[in-house]
Design a protein around this motif. Structure first.
Motif, PDB file in Angstrom:
ATOM      1  N   PRO B  19      -1.294   5.894  -7.025  1.00  0.00           N
ATOM      2  CA  PRO B  19      -0.832   5.076  -8.155  1.00  0.00           C
ATOM      3  C   PRO B  19      -0.444   3.669  -7.704  1.00  0.00           C
ATOM      4  CG  PRO B  19       0.237   7.235  -8.176  1.00  0.00           C
ATOM      5  CD  PRO B  19      -0.533   7.148  -6.892  1.00  0.00           C
ATOM      6  N   VAL B  20      -0.750   2.709  -8.539  1.00  0.00           N
ATOM      7  CA  VAL B  20      -0.404   1.314  -8.240  1.00  0.00           C
ATOM      8  C   VAL B  20       1.051   1.074  -8.639  1.00  0.00           C
ATOM      9  CG1 VAL B  20      -0.843  -1.084  -8.899  1.00  0.00           C
ATOM     10  CG2 VAL B  20      -2.760   0.476  -8.496  1.00  0.00           C
ATOM     11  N   VAL B  21       1.870   0.673  -7.690  1.00  0.00           N
ATOM     12  CA  VAL B  21       3.263   0.338  -8.006  1.00  0.00           C
ATOM     13  C   VAL B  21       3.468  -1.163  -7.820  1.00  0.00           C
ATOM     14  CG1 VAL B  21       4.140   2.628  -7.412  1.00  0.00           C
ATOM     15  CG2 VAL B  21       4.049   0.841  -5.665  1.00  0.00           C
ATOM     16  N   GLY B  22       4.599  -1.652  -8.278  1.00  0.00           N
ATOM     17  CA  GLY B  22       4.877  -3.077  -8.214  1.00  0.00           C
ATOM     18  C   GLY B  22       5.043  -3.566  -6.783  1.00  0.00           C
ATOM     19  N   HIS B  23       4.804  -4.871  -6.583  1.00  0.00           N
ATOM     20  CA  HIS B  23       4.898  -5.465  -5.250  1.00  0.00           C
ATOM     21  C   HIS B  23       6.349  -5.655  -4.815  1.00  0.00           C
ATOM     22  CE1 HIS B  23       4.512  -8.490  -8.366  1.00  0.00           C
ATOM     23  NE2 HIS B  23       5.217  -9.304  -7.624  1.00  0.00           N
ATOM     24  N   ASP B  25       8.523  -3.035  -5.737  1.00  0.00           N
ATOM     25  CA  ASP B  25       9.006  -1.658  -5.833  1.00  0.00           C
ATOM     26  C   ASP B  25       9.438  -1.186  -4.437  1.00  0.00           C
ATOM     27  OD1 ASP B  25       8.894   1.295  -5.829  1.00  0.00           O
ATOM     28  OD2 ASP B  25       8.084   1.060  -7.852  1.00  0.00           O
ATOM     29  N   PRO B  26      10.629  -0.568  -4.329  1.00  0.00           N
ATOM     30  CA  PRO B  26      11.095  -0.111  -3.007  1.00  0.00           C
ATOM     31  C   PRO B  26      10.071   0.782  -2.304  1.00  0.00           C
ATOM     32  CG  PRO B  26      12.808   0.219  -4.677  1.00  0.00           C
ATOM     33  CD  PRO B  26      11.606  -0.300  -5.399  1.00  0.00           C
ATOM     34  N   TYR B 229       9.830 -13.438  -3.804  1.00  0.00           N
ATOM     35  CA  TYR B 229       8.462 -13.300  -4.324  1.00  0.00           C
ATOM     36  C   TYR B 229       7.626 -14.516  -3.948  1.00  0.00           C
ATOM     37  CZ  TYR B 229       4.866 -14.012  -7.922  1.00  0.00           C
ATOM     38  OH  TYR B 229       3.707 -14.306  -8.583  1.00  0.00           O
ATOM     39  N   THR B 232       1.575 -11.884  -5.796  1.00  0.00           N
ATOM     40  CA  THR B 232       1.511 -10.436  -6.012  1.00  0.00           C
ATOM     41  C   THR B 232       0.722  -9.794  -4.880  1.00  0.00           C
ATOM     42  OG1 THR B 232       1.590 -10.757  -8.398  1.00  0.00           O
ATOM     43  CG2 THR B 232       0.775  -8.629  -7.609  1.00  0.00           C
ATOM     44  N   ALA B 233       1.418  -9.031  -4.041  1.00  0.00           N
ATOM     45  CA  ALA B 233       0.743  -8.419  -2.904  1.00  0.00           C
ATOM     46  C   ALA B 233      -0.338  -7.450  -3.404  1.00  0.00           C
ATOM     47  CB  ALA B 233       1.752  -7.667  -2.044  1.00  0.00           C
ATOM     48  N   VAL B 235      -1.340  -4.409  -3.467  1.00  0.00           N
ATOM     49  CA  VAL B 235      -0.677  -3.156  -3.087  1.00  0.00           C
ATOM     50  C   VAL B 235      -1.667  -2.048  -2.724  1.00  0.00           C
ATOM     51  CG1 VAL B 235       1.465  -3.590  -4.331  1.00  0.00           C
ATOM     52  CG2 VAL B 235      -0.441  -2.569  -5.552  1.00  0.00           C
TER      53      VAL B 235
END
Lengths: 358, 358
Positions: B19-23, B25-26, B229, B232-233, B235
């Motif tokens: 799943p793609v999570v935020g850049h 996101d821990p 920031y 956007t990495a 991920v």
């Protein structure tokens, strides 16, 4: 449901698993050509030079400036959020004389102010959908009034989510990102360049990696009788983008935009019903990126970051913090691509209600 | 079996499907931190500033120059192939006074020539493993003799395939690519920077996207009490790289290098048994990238391109053409990452025998 990356479409995840072939393999080149055709459809353009840049949206921004700015060029930049600020910084690093046109964050920039900011700018640049504020800046009037300037537009968060008309609006250079309304993981930046702009490209820009003269010889080999290798194309991400664009075109661009519009309205209405105040000016709110003011008083002395952490840990939902000077003041809620589903909005509204009213 | 991309490891393909999570996101930040730790192991370095650049190997090359070259800086560049040429071009676009040290393509560059090319260069740059010729340039002597210069090394094709010792060789800036011996699709460029080099970074390089001052605030947030920031990495690709490095470290770096060495020798011996002539100088041949001269006479009046097309269409095997001035003269055969298996070499040798002796 942060400001991106959004959840990718299932078809995109399948495409990521395809065998990796060479960047000069006929099979891959067919996918690349088809990707560029699909990008033209989604950008609503016939620009020959349309391709995915091998980097994220910010690489697209850099490519848009480094290939068109010569030292001392007057470049008008609209600033009503983080990405307008970033445009100033990038243009300035490439030697532009930047003429800023600021608007209050949360409000759109009036086209007249951009058009009258300088008597003969080489470029007028603006962000179509400001991810930091949730505001839409209108583009059509800029194209009509640009005169001899090139019109350069950041479409990172708009493409695939709201109406985009590159040709009709006379946009010369536009770039986007894969991880917003296209429903593809981050890593590529779709870019399109008008023939008019192509005639004004910098011959040898400081960036070799983003040099559109060289890149066009690889993506558009037809005109010179063969592809010329530049760098190893990120074949897996291109396959993913190809699949994501396929989902959009199969559903139909109008249907996709209607889905974004309806989810955005459902979300924004729901937030107001919870007693929250929307940040962006009515009439210019993006459906795909909603900004909402953080309430003055949160239950149990929680900070706004605590709220976001709770949403993530208890409900598996990410929302974004405010960017730049809006940090701590707003939340940013994305409803983009595959994430733009009514069920996701319902889940978030339910979770927010529990968190804020507990 | 072209010069890259290689076939990704199965574990890497699985990681692409996560799943793609935020850049921010821990969960993702933990993967990013662990990726950088693994990169340090593979580069054999303790450099704090070690990260994947969000672009292909050529973006890594650009990052390596744009952050360290000031206009007029004397930069010594070794050239014995396409990627040495590219270094000259990139350094020159960023304002360097380039001092070229050429060697015959197919032969290594002697360290003494690089060290004596200029009395006080700011940078000495060389390609460790030349993908265009299959030659290894030795690095250790350059580190020992570099004096006040920074040592900048292209490790795109060497990392994970042959011995790499960034700290022991006193390399200041090194970059690689994911799609060669790391067995990951193309799209990221691992980069490592010594503290010594970090102290000489350009404060505001022309590239915003590749600005290591800004990137370090995102990847290395610890020192300033928080991540800032930047962009956007990517991920999904970072997760893939993380998995690929995991495969390497589980197998063990020495075992992986031994596998590359043994496959390369098996291939090179097999090619000679077929009566073909290896191109690169003995003693400096890369096991992971073999160059072999195209025979003067091919059966049935085939061109060398016909042979490659036949290998691809009939046997599903890609090999590469010669690059730059070697086009038409050599073939390039990759044996990298997950592709570096005895069974692949056997299949290719069998296919080549059928094609060349039919």
């Amino acid at each position: 449901m942060g400001p991106g990356p959004s959840n990718p479409y299932p078809e995109v995840m399948l495409a990521l698993g395809k065998p990796v072939v060479g960047h000069l393999d006929p099979e891959f080149l067919a996918v690349l050509d088809s990707t560029n055709d699909r990008l033209r459809e989604v950008f609503a353009t016939s620009h020959a030079l349309t391709l995915p840049i091998s980097g994220t949206g910010s690489a697209g921004m850099e490519a848009a400036f480094v290939n068109f700015v010569r030292p001392g060029d007057p470049v008008v930049v609209g600033v009503n959020g983080v990405f307008g600020e970033r445009m100033c910084e990038v243009a300035s690093r490439h030697g532009a004389e930047v003429i800023r046109v600021d608007a209050v964050w949360g409000q759109p920039i009036e086209a007249d102010r951009l058009l009258s900011a300088h008597p003969s700018p080489s470029i007028i640049a603006v962000v179509h959908a400001e991810t930091s504020t949730g505001v839409r800046n209108d583009i059509a009037a800029l194209g009509a009034g640009k005169g001899d300037a090139l019109l350069l537009v950041d479409m990172v968060t708009s493409l695939g989510g709201i109406e985009v008309e590159v040709d009709a609006w006379q946009v010369d250079v536009a770039y986007s990102g894969t991880q917003k309304c296209l429903g593809v993981p981050p890593g590529l930046s779709p870019l399109t360049v008008s023939d008019r702009a192509r005639g004004r490209m910098v011959e040898r820009p400081t960036s070799w990696y983003l040099d559109l003269n060289l890149l066009s010889r690889y993506v558009d080999g037809g005109s010179e009788g063969g592809r010329v290798y530049h760098h190893t194309a990120p074949v897996t991400m291109v396959a993913a983008l190809h699949a994501g664009l396929g989902v959009l075109l199969d559903e139909g661009l109008e249907a996709v935009q209607a889905r974004h519009a309806s989810c955005g309205k459902f979300l924004q209405d729901g937030l107001e019903e919870l007693g929250l105040e929307l940040f962006a000016q009515a009439g210019h709110r993006l459906p795909q990126l909603t900004t909402v003011r953080v309430p003055d008083h949160l239950p149990g002395g929680m900070s706004e970051a605590d709220c976001r952490r709770l949403l993530l840990s208890r409900y598996d939902i990410e929302i974004g913090s405010g960017a730049g000077p809006l940090a701590g003041q707003v939340w940013r809620i994305g409803c983009m691509g595959h994430t733009a589903r009514r069920r996701n909005v319902m889940a978030l509204l339910g979770a927010l209600k529990e968190v804020l009213c507990s």
